[in-house]
Enzyme design. Sequence first.
Site, short mmCIF file in Angstrom:
data_model
loop_
_atom_site.label_atom_id
_atom_site.label_comp_id
_atom_site.label_asym_id
_atom_site.label_seq_id
_atom_site.Cartn_x
_atom_site.Cartn_y
_atom_site.Cartn_z
N ASP A 10 -0.63 -10.59 5.73
CA ASP A 10 0.71 -10.09 5.40
C ASP A 10 1.62 -11.28 5.07
OD1 ASP A 10 3.23 -9.00 5.34
OD2 ASP A 10 3.11 -8.10 7.35
N ASN A 24 10.31 -5.43 -9.30
CA ASN A 24 10.42 -4.77 -10.61
C ASN A 24 11.73 -5.23 -11.25
OD1 ASN A 24 12.54 -3.05 -9.56
ND2 ASN A 24 10.90 -1.97 -8.49
N GLY A 32 4.67 -1.31 -1.88
CA GLY A 32 3.80 -2.49 -1.85
C GLY A 32 4.44 -3.69 -1.16
N VAL A 33 4.19 -4.84 -1.72
CA VAL A 33 4.69 -6.07 -1.10
C VAL A 33 6.22 -6.14 -1.17
CG1 VAL A 33 4.45 -7.59 -3.13
CG2 VAL A 33 4.16 -8.52 -0.84
N ASP A 34 6.79 -5.55 -2.20
CA ASP A 34 8.25 -5.50 -2.35
C ASP A 34 8.87 -4.76 -1.16
OD1 ASP A 34 10.75 -5.68 -3.53
OD2 ASP A 34 10.32 -4.32 -5.20
N SER A 123 1.19 -8.16 -9.75
CA SER A 123 0.68 -7.13 -10.68
C SER A 123 -0.63 -6.48 -10.26
CB SER A 123 0.49 -7.69 -12.12
OG SER A 123 1.72 -7.86 -12.74
N GLY A 125 -1.38 -4.52 -7.74
CA GLY A 125 -1.29 -3.26 -7.02
C GLY A 125 -0.92 -2.15 -7.99
N VAL A 126 0.29 -1.61 -7.81
CA VAL A 126 0.78 -0.51 -8.64
C VAL A 126 0.71 -0.84 -10.13
CG1 VAL A 126 2.85 0.84 -9.17
CG2 VAL A 126 2.36 0.25 -6.82
N TYR A 127 0.91 -2.10 -10.50
CA TYR A 127 0.95 -2.47 -11.92
C TYR A 127 -0.44 -2.59 -12.55
CZ TYR A 127 6.06 -3.08 -12.06
OH TYR A 127 7.43 -2.87 -12.04
N1 APR Z 1 1.51 -9.06 2.01
C1 APR Z 1 0.74 -9.50 0.99
N2 APR Z 1 0.33 -8.71 -0.02
C2 APR Z 1 0.70 -7.41 0.02
C3 APR Z 1 1.51 -6.87 1.04
C4 APR Z 1 1.92 -7.77 2.07
N3 APR Z 1 2.67 -7.36 3.10
N4 APR Z 1 1.71 -5.56 0.78
C5 APR Z 1 1.05 -5.27 -0.35
N5 APR Z 1 0.44 -6.38 -0.82
C6 APR Z 1 -0.42 -6.55 -2.00
C7 APR Z 1 -0.99 -5.30 -2.63
O1 APR Z 1 -2.05 -4.81 -1.84
C8 APR Z 1 -1.45 -5.86 -3.98
O2 APR Z 1 -2.72 -6.50 -3.85
O3 APR Z 1 0.31 -7.14 -3.07
C9 APR Z 1 -0.39 -6.90 -4.29
C10 APR Z 1 0.61 -6.49 -5.34
O4 APR Z 1 0.79 -5.08 -5.31
P1 APR Z 1 2.20 -4.36 -5.50
O5 APR Z 1 3.06 -4.63 -4.33
O6 APR Z 1 1.91 -2.95 -5.86
O7 APR Z 1 2.87 -5.17 -6.76
P2 APR Z 1 2.66 -4.99 -8.35
O8 APR Z 1 1.31 -4.52 -8.71
O9 APR Z 1 3.18 -6.28 -8.95
O10 APR Z 1 3.65 -3.80 -8.73
C11 APR Z 1 5.04 -4.01 -8.64
O11 APR Z 1 5.39 -2.16 -7.19
O12 APR Z 1 6.42 -1.98 -5.18
C12 APR Z 1 6.59 -1.91 -6.46
O13 APR Z 1 8.86 -2.63 -6.67
C13 APR Z 1 7.55 -2.96 -6.99
O14 APR Z 1 7.80 -1.61 -8.89
C14 APR Z 1 7.23 -2.81 -8.42
C15 APR Z 1 5.73 -2.68 -8.44
#
Ligand code: APR
Length: 172
Positions: A10, A24, A32-34, A123, A125-127
Amino acid sequence: MQRVEILQGDITTLHVDVVVNAANEWMLGGGGVDGAIHQAAGPRLLEACRQVPEVAPGVRCPTGECRITPGFDLPARHVIHTVGPVWRGGASGEPDLLASCYQNSLATARGHGLVSIAFPAISCGVYGYPWRGAAAVARQSLEAFLAGDSRLQRVVLVAFEESLHRVLRDTF
Ligand code: APR
């Protein structure tokens, strides 16, 4: 690669000068991480994000760029918010935009005199960016930056998932 560490866990728990947030363009939080970073940093982070001027309606940080705020309740002193590309198949400039996220975040950290930085898998995760491709971009970007920099002491790449951690370890 020297000065680069690959960790699983984390990112919000790390004692580094700055953690990078995969945000975003409107910079008002998300999942996600945000979401994890906003949760751990407390409500003052959202307030600081609101203060970032919009460069277009609703856009505080265009894709590929970054903005810096304090870290508030995080162990990290600062947060660099960067916006990775949404994966659209790879022919829409995704690799260059993702490389820009790394380059701009590293340059911003250096510009603020920060010497340790932690990145999530921007990018990935969700992206929807394919992990191997994203790891290769991260590697190229870090290599290029660190070759011309001697001030940054520690760069941490944090994978939340064990399978992504393995991809990063294979790449670096
Ligand atoms: N620590 C480290 N990594 C994390 C954590 C954490 N606490 N929580 C999630 N992650 C990982 C996810 O598992 C993924 O591998 O961070 C990576 C990026 O995923 P996302 O958070 O979905 O980011 P992204 O793909 O860049 O999408 C961005 O998601 O949350 C929204 O506001 C954000 O709209 C934006 C989009």
